[in-house]
Design a protein around this motif. Structure first.
Motif, PDB file in Angstrom:
ATOM      1  N   ARG B  87       0.858  -1.182   0.000  1.00  0.00           N
ATOM      2  CA  ARG B  87       0.000   0.000   0.000  1.00  0.00           C
ATOM      3  C   ARG B  87       0.896   1.234   0.000  1.00  0.00           C
ATOM      4  O   ARG B  87       1.918   1.273   0.692  1.00  0.00           O
ATOM      5  CB  ARG B  87      -0.839   0.063   1.275  1.00  0.00           C
ATOM      6  CG  ARG B  87      -1.690  -1.136   1.554  1.00  0.00           C
ATOM      7  CD  ARG B  87      -2.451  -0.902   2.889  1.00  0.00           C
ATOM      8  NE  ARG B  87      -2.988  -2.160   3.396  1.00  0.00           N
ATOM      9  CZ  ARG B  87      -4.162  -2.664   3.011  1.00  0.00           C
ATOM     10  NH1 ARG B  87      -4.890  -2.027   2.121  1.00  0.00           N
ATOM     11  NH2 ARG B  87      -4.593  -3.796   3.513  1.00  0.00           N
ATOM     12  N   VAL B  88       0.443   2.267  -0.712  1.00  0.00           N
ATOM     13  CA  VAL B  88       1.233   3.490  -0.755  1.00  0.00           C
ATOM     14  C   VAL B  88       1.404   4.078   0.640  1.00  0.00           C
ATOM     15  O   VAL B  88       2.463   4.613   0.974  1.00  0.00           O
ATOM     16  CB  VAL B  88       0.593   4.497  -1.725  1.00  0.00           C
ATOM     17  CG1 VAL B  88       1.286   5.840  -1.640  1.00  0.00           C
ATOM     18  CG2 VAL B  88       0.668   3.963  -3.168  1.00  0.00           C
ATOM     19  N   VAL B  89       0.393   3.940   1.464  1.00  0.00           N
ATOM     20  CA  VAL B  89       0.514   4.510   2.807  1.00  0.00           C
ATOM     21  C   VAL B  89       1.680   3.888   3.573  1.00  0.00           C
ATOM     22  O   VAL B  89       2.352   4.561   4.361  1.00  0.00           O
ATOM     23  CB  VAL B  89      -0.837   4.356   3.567  1.00  0.00           C
ATOM     24  CG1 VAL B  89      -1.149   2.907   3.816  1.00  0.00           C
ATOM     25  CG2 VAL B  89      -0.820   5.142   4.862  1.00  0.00           C
ATOM     26  N   ILE B  92       4.962   5.385   2.162  1.00  0.00           N
ATOM     27  CA  ILE B  92       5.168   6.745   2.671  1.00  0.00           C
ATOM     28  C   ILE B  92       5.656   6.700   4.115  1.00  0.00           C
ATOM     29  O   ILE B  92       6.534   7.475   4.514  1.00  0.00           O
ATOM     30  CB  ILE B  92       3.876   7.564   2.508  1.00  0.00           C
ATOM     31  CG1 ILE B  92       3.652   7.853   1.006  1.00  0.00           C
ATOM     32  CG2 ILE B  92       3.937   8.856   3.308  1.00  0.00           C
ATOM     33  CD1 ILE B  92       2.363   8.567   0.684  1.00  0.00           C
ATOM     34  N   ASP B 128      10.281   1.534  -3.203  1.00  0.00           N
ATOM     35  CA  ASP B 128       9.474   2.702  -3.540  1.00  0.00           C
ATOM     36  C   ASP B 128       9.703   3.831  -2.532  1.00  0.00           C
ATOM     37  O   ASP B 128       9.753   5.013  -2.907  1.00  0.00           O
ATOM     38  CB  ASP B 128       7.994   2.314  -3.592  1.00  0.00           C
ATOM     39  CG  ASP B 128       7.674   1.463  -4.823  1.00  0.00           C
ATOM     40  OD1 ASP B 128       8.568   1.312  -5.690  1.00  0.00           O
ATOM     41  OD2 ASP B 128       6.554   0.951  -4.926  1.00  0.00           O
ATOM     42  N   ARG B 131      12.494   6.148  -3.258  1.00  0.00           N
ATOM     43  CA  ARG B 131      12.177   7.188  -4.239  1.00  0.00           C
ATOM     44  C   ARG B 131      11.333   8.299  -3.620  1.00  0.00           C
ATOM     45  O   ARG B 131      11.614   9.477  -3.795  1.00  0.00           O
ATOM     46  CB  ARG B 131      11.387   6.607  -5.414  1.00  0.00           C
ATOM     47  CG  ARG B 131      12.198   5.693  -6.246  1.00  0.00           C
ATOM     48  CD  ARG B 131      11.383   5.242  -7.454  1.00  0.00           C
ATOM     49  NE  ARG B 131      12.337   4.750  -8.412  1.00  0.00           N
ATOM     50  CZ  ARG B 131      12.996   5.487  -9.268  1.00  0.00           C
ATOM     51  NH1 ARG B 131      12.760   6.773  -9.366  1.00  0.00           N
ATOM     52  NH2 ARG B 131      13.883   4.955 -10.067  1.00  0.00           N
ATOM     53  N   LEU B 132      10.307   7.885  -2.926  1.00  0.00           N
ATOM     54  CA  LEU B 132       9.389   8.886  -2.363  1.00  0.00           C
ATOM     55  C   LEU B 132      10.127   9.809  -1.393  1.00  0.00           C
ATOM     56  O   LEU B 132       9.797  10.998  -1.298  1.00  0.00           O
ATOM     57  CB  LEU B 132       8.221   8.187  -1.653  1.00  0.00           C
ATOM     58  CG  LEU B 132       7.338   7.303  -2.542  1.00  0.00           C
ATOM     59  CD1 LEU B 132       6.214   6.677  -1.723  1.00  0.00           C
ATOM     60  CD2 LEU B 132       6.749   8.091  -3.713  1.00  0.00           C
ATOM     61  N   ARG B 134      12.752  11.176  -1.788  1.00  0.00           N
ATOM     62  CA  ARG B 134      13.418  12.243  -2.549  1.00  0.00           C
ATOM     63  C   ARG B 134      12.464  13.309  -3.065  1.00  0.00           C
ATOM     64  O   ARG B 134      12.906  14.400  -3.427  1.00  0.00           O
ATOM     65  CB  ARG B 134      14.106  11.642  -3.784  1.00  0.00           C
ATOM     66  CG  ARG B 134      15.323  10.842  -3.495  1.00  0.00           C
ATOM     67  CD  ARG B 134      15.803  10.026  -4.694  1.00  0.00           C
ATOM     68  NE  ARG B 134      15.341  10.469  -5.986  1.00  0.00           N
ATOM     69  CZ  ARG B 134      15.310   9.713  -7.092  1.00  0.00           C
ATOM     70  NH1 ARG B 134      15.749   8.461  -7.023  1.00  0.00           N
ATOM     71  NH2 ARG B 134      14.866  10.182  -8.223  1.00  0.00           N
ATOM     72  N   TYR B 135      11.171  12.969  -3.172  1.00  0.00           N
ATOM     73  CA  TYR B 135      10.240  13.875  -3.850  1.00  0.00           C
ATOM     74  C   TYR B 135       9.764  14.967  -2.894  1.00  0.00           C
ATOM     75  O   TYR B 135       9.241  14.682  -1.809  1.00  0.00           O
ATOM     76  CB  TYR B 135       9.038  13.111  -4.394  1.00  0.00           C
ATOM     77  CG  TYR B 135       9.391  12.063  -5.429  1.00  0.00           C
ATOM     78  CD1 TYR B 135      10.528  12.191  -6.235  1.00  0.00           C
ATOM     79  CD2 TYR B 135       8.604  10.939  -5.606  1.00  0.00           C
ATOM     80  CE1 TYR B 135      10.846  11.223  -7.180  1.00  0.00           C
ATOM     81  CE2 TYR B 135       8.925   9.969  -6.555  1.00  0.00           C
ATOM     82  CZ  TYR B 135      10.043  10.113  -7.331  1.00  0.00           C
ATOM     83  OH  TYR B 135      10.356   9.159  -8.260  1.00  0.00           O
ATOM     84  N   GLY B 136       9.890  16.221  -3.335  1.00  0.00           N
ATOM     85  CA  GLY B 136       9.614  17.336  -2.445  1.00  0.00           C
ATOM     86  C   GLY B 136       8.150  17.594  -2.168  1.00  0.00           C
ATOM     87  O   GLY B 136       7.819  18.230  -1.164  1.00  0.00           O
ATOM     88  N   GLY B 137       7.265  17.096  -3.010  1.00  0.00           N
ATOM     89  CA  GLY B 137       5.888  17.547  -2.900  1.00  0.00           C
ATOM     90  C   GLY B 137       4.932  16.615  -2.185  1.00  0.00           C
ATOM     91  O   GLY B 137       3.724  16.855  -2.212  1.00  0.00           O
ATOM     92  N   ILE B 138       5.422  15.568  -1.550  1.00  0.00           N
ATOM     93  CA  ILE B 138       4.496  14.624  -0.907  1.00  0.00           C
ATOM     94  C   ILE B 138       4.068  15.181   0.448  1.00  0.00           C
ATOM     95  O   ILE B 138       4.870  15.303   1.375  1.00  0.00           O
ATOM     96  CB  ILE B 138       5.167  13.242  -0.778  1.00  0.00           C
ATOM     97  CG1 ILE B 138       5.444  12.699  -2.186  1.00  0.00           C
ATOM     98  CG2 ILE B 138       4.283  12.286  -0.005  1.00  0.00           C
ATOM     99  CD1 ILE B 138       6.195  11.398  -2.232  1.00  0.00           C
ATOM    100  N   GLU B 140       2.376  14.199   3.087  1.00  0.00           N
ATOM    101  CA  GLU B 140       2.556  13.479   4.349  1.00  0.00           C
ATOM    102  C   GLU B 140       3.997  13.530   4.839  1.00  0.00           C
ATOM    103  O   GLU B 140       4.272  13.207   6.003  1.00  0.00           O
ATOM    104  CB  GLU B 140       2.164  12.007   4.168  1.00  0.00           C
ATOM    105  CG  GLU B 140       0.739  11.766   3.714  1.00  0.00           C
ATOM    106  CD  GLU B 140       0.607  11.717   2.191  1.00  0.00           C
ATOM    107  OE1 GLU B 140       1.339  12.462   1.499  1.00  0.00           O
ATOM    108  OE2 GLU B 140      -0.226  10.937   1.703  1.00  0.00           O
TER     109      GLU B 140
END
Lengths: 242, 242, 242, 242, 242, 242
Positions: B87-89, B92, B128, B131-132, B134-138, B140
């Motif tokens: 799950r993505v949650v 994250i 995953d 990667r997440l 690194r991403y500035g816009g998430i 949570e």
């Protein structure tokens, strides 16, 4: 060039034609010699089957190119350009060179068959030679003591020659001096690069690798056997920037 | 244990069950912590679906085992033992841990699907998450600044979990102190190893890897992305002794 | 743009983020629309998890970019940027779009898992949607008649996303007008390309493909199923110039 | 047969034995010659090692069969049936034929090794010959100007010979005239097909391919290199009907 | 049908739709039940998403078909036809069935993803269920004692679903009684086979396998794990007749 | 040893060097001969290139070792140790032996190229010989009637030689008498095993296989072609215990 450091066992690179090593991994050679490792090239034809360039001219180009990379060079005769066959007598000849030069690192063209036929065949011969160099009972080799290399890496002269199923080691060749030396070494093969696309092909490949790794340019080497590490600190970053 | 060297970014290892990290790559942990690298374990269930051992007992065993390896440990809840889903949650949540711990090296179970289903799913989540992170816009994750890890390696809890098509990096764990620490850490999971075959399985695997490499024992790690090297001297010998 | 030819069934491209289609295969779109094929983009998030750019800005960029390529565009909501999961309800939603647009050619991001997680998941959803669009008994889809597409191709947003084991079809995008339209479409995503490396990455990839094929630039598409041909004259040359 | 169209470069097919081309891809030949493409067969033994049929009888059968497919045929001697070896001298001989015939499309048996040993070896020789035909400096070939083919496809004489990891191109051979010509060409090899299972094997294979593609019968060809396309309209439907 | 032999642990086959087992491996079922092994089918939807046939009709067809093969049958509800998702709750439900039926042999659809999405997902669920059935601590399963199956085999409903990289076991289904029973069982699914191509597809596949093996018809099963043998005499001939 | 049962066609094993069969699959031989199957070894060099042991000593060791396994042994000359090449004349010689011995089961070293070069080459020769033995028209073989073997299995002398992509058949060699006979046969090669690591390598491999299968020790054989079964009861359990 910089002085060779005795604690670094030499690098020995095999090429089927006078320009294969430079096109396939010249930047790696420049980097290693500038770090103090001795490098020696063994070229297994005079490039006499190419569409352009006489053998004499190609030998001269190869010598100039090797010098630019800080490497020494020798030519041997196997079956001739575009005529190479996988014969045990050739593997034993190469094994004899391994026993003489006693390298730590060996570079050879990759084993992918869908490329110039000499490349894959030479790769097979070198891989087998690295084993034969270890065996004590081979009569033809008895003049010199057995030798065990540290690592065999394959280089890919073209993108098609990159072997699937092997994780590459990417060498960072971004430093301006390294990139310039590599470019000069490729351009030294004037009979081949008049149209320039060979050099562009290699620099485009290396730039693409570099972009993926978040650096300038990089060249892939493909290990024949898994590396053995004593610490994860031996490895740097990995190549994934997108 | 030895002191942590600040110049070595910490190692962060994820396990689906309280004993996965130890069985899959405990010797690597011991080696790294003894070399001065901080190590932290994140365990994503309490092992409550196993045939043997209560959750409380298993947590105690994991704490003892981590201490033997020089690592700190925390437990998190995802879906529970044998109930993990991708799950993505969850990804994250793991990315948040990556931003908090800010490791250089991350270890996760391999992605091979024909093993305990929690293992491959956790491997996917960690990949995953890397990667997440690194991403500035998430949204949570905005409490903590993005983080880029150096390397993600997969470990294989069983031989079947070793991924084909990736060249492993073999860590030499032959030093008596390392091997003893690893063995002790595995045996600390007393509820699982009463029959002993788990420990024998791992030591047999490592001995076979070691024999092939001409050393004592070795553990394979599988890189998610190609390593970038600055010199071939960073790599040691390769593993081929037969 | 040129007029759409009714005998060419439309092309439908799916992207997980506002710029994926352009970066992954924008040159192919330009080529097809200029040849008279209608093209429509379905973008499955507003790119809200990226480090740069607001959703509103990114939607505006995508609209401008699609126009430059001669395509229409719509946005749909699945789980949000960086939050996509493989759910049947999503596949059915995409199947409904397939029944509405009734494309001949469908483009989707590749299934390679070691990339941005939304890409591979969207690829799976589109592949499954292409099947569900054919099945007559799915209740949620009964408003529209079943539809069978001609071809599903995957595009790779990054080199790492190129699937091994599938022979690519290389589209020649060397014509100056095509290359310029593609470049402009990528640059229309100003919030993402300020550092320029995204555009350089794609043009370098396409140039490397082109060099290998003896042309200028080329983009690889990866077919989900073998093409059926009526004549070998349907295929042009093959890509091997070194 | 139909007249050859000068704008279609000829097709050149190589077979190790007198019936290989017909069994492996005879329907493709029929289709291409009926569309106006000239076809020529080069057969590299007289089938003298087979359990049935004399060389003279087999040559006669091959001539009749080629005529039924609209192709011309010649026989060459390499090492003899069941005695073929991969020698550079053979590759050069085949390259000379390529320079003489100057085909656009070349067909050769696949490279899968677990089949009749002559098949894979001939496939290797043809693949290498297609490169050697391009090189300007090969002495033995200097009588004729270099030639660059458009496409090399492999055919599979048996299901076991189908190469994994290559996306096949499926040729629709369902038209009654094509299927009849192909069947007649196979049956022309009377010394081999008395038991009929060879013909049944091939028609069953082609029917299975056809069923999967939603057509009657289809034959798979395996491209050596990725095709370069100018438009997606060049490809027809894909093969997935179940 | 023949009586069940108690020394043969039952066979349990899972199907996503009412006709999957019959089309994918019905001949194997007929062979095993006629040899005295009990067989039970678990069908995980009522086929309600198909283009033809009502759920009630399809259940009736499945019951008739199972009887023709000598098997018992039950239907369970997961997410519904064309709606299946890989959820742990489903795997646990299937594991409960494994504990109840206690089979030696388990058959499930293959894991290849490019087929009807329900097939691969059910294959994953069954594979995971076979592990969960062994674990003692899973609360939902505690009513029944753990169970270890002997063998998990995958069947392929279509040729595309045959997994590469696994050596198949070929079951000889050539005996007239077996072939007739299988054909009748397929034809019992009258709502699906009115066009006949499903039956022809399967018989063509089996005939092609049979021709390659030198027998009449054969069906391939793909083992999830390597078989353990006590004697090479346990295996018959191998499949290579061309 | 136990008496040979006439209903079991003999086993014929080929080795490149005097100890390859014993190290690679000696336990399988012991198991088969003790079950009443005749076994014969053909050794294709005298091991004269090894670092240790004279040819005479090695022949004596091989004879003693074969006797311990219940097998007969013969030596043939091909090109000599470390000098083997893949020549048709060799394949025909081996095919002649196949026609003379008329085995059911044939064992040969695996085809993986990254091992001692003689191993993979002999594997290729045996595979081709098994086909040539069937063809009626090969002049050199006409003295003896054609022969069709039942099964060709590859054995792997080292872990690196295990072929990926083939599902192994695991032979249980756990019985004390079998394990002792195998160990004694390996130790009979005294000139090679003085350092003992060869024996430890093989027993460690077999123990690891055994642990994974839930038994004592197991040896993997890799089938060249899919087995054809008449009943699933022919197979035992599968190898997955962790």
């Amino acid at each position: 060039m910089s002085k060779s450091k005795p604690e670094l066992a030499p690098l020995l690179a095999f090429g089927a034609h006078p320009d294969d090593i430079e096109f396939g991994c010249g930047g790696v050679i420049a980097k290693e010699t500038r770090a103090g490792r001795a490098a020696h090239f063994v070229i297994c034809s005079h490039g006499e089957a190419a569409s352009h360039g006489t053998p004499a001219k190609r030998v001269a180009e190869a010598k100039k190119s090797a010098a630019l990379l800080g490497a020494t060079v020798e030519f041997i005769e196997l079956d001739g350009d575009a005529h190479l066959e996988v014969r045990v007598v050739h593997a034993i000849k190469l094994a004899g060179i391994l026993r003489r030069v006693r390298p730590g690192i060996v570079l050879a063209p990759s084993l992918v068959e869908n490329q110039h036929p000499d490349h894959a065949k030479l790769g097979q011969l070198v891989r087998d030679a690295a084993r034969l160099a270890r065996y004590g009972g081979i009569k033809e080799l008895r003049r010199l003591p057995p030798h065990v290399i540290d690592q065999l890496f394959f280089y890919a002269v073209t993108p098609e020659a990159e072997p699937p199923g092997i994780t590459p080691m990417l060498m960072d060749v971004s430093a301006p001096g390294i990139l310039a030396a590599w470019t000069a070494a490729m351009e030294a093969h004037g009979s081949q690069v008049s149209a320039r696309q060979y050099v562009e092909l290699q620099l485009t490949r290396a730039r693409l690798r570099g972009l993926r790794a978040g650096i300038g340019h990089a060249i892939a080497l493909f290990p024949n056997d898994p590396p053995v590490l004593d610490s994860l600190a031996q490895l740097g970053r990995s190549a994934r920037r997108f």
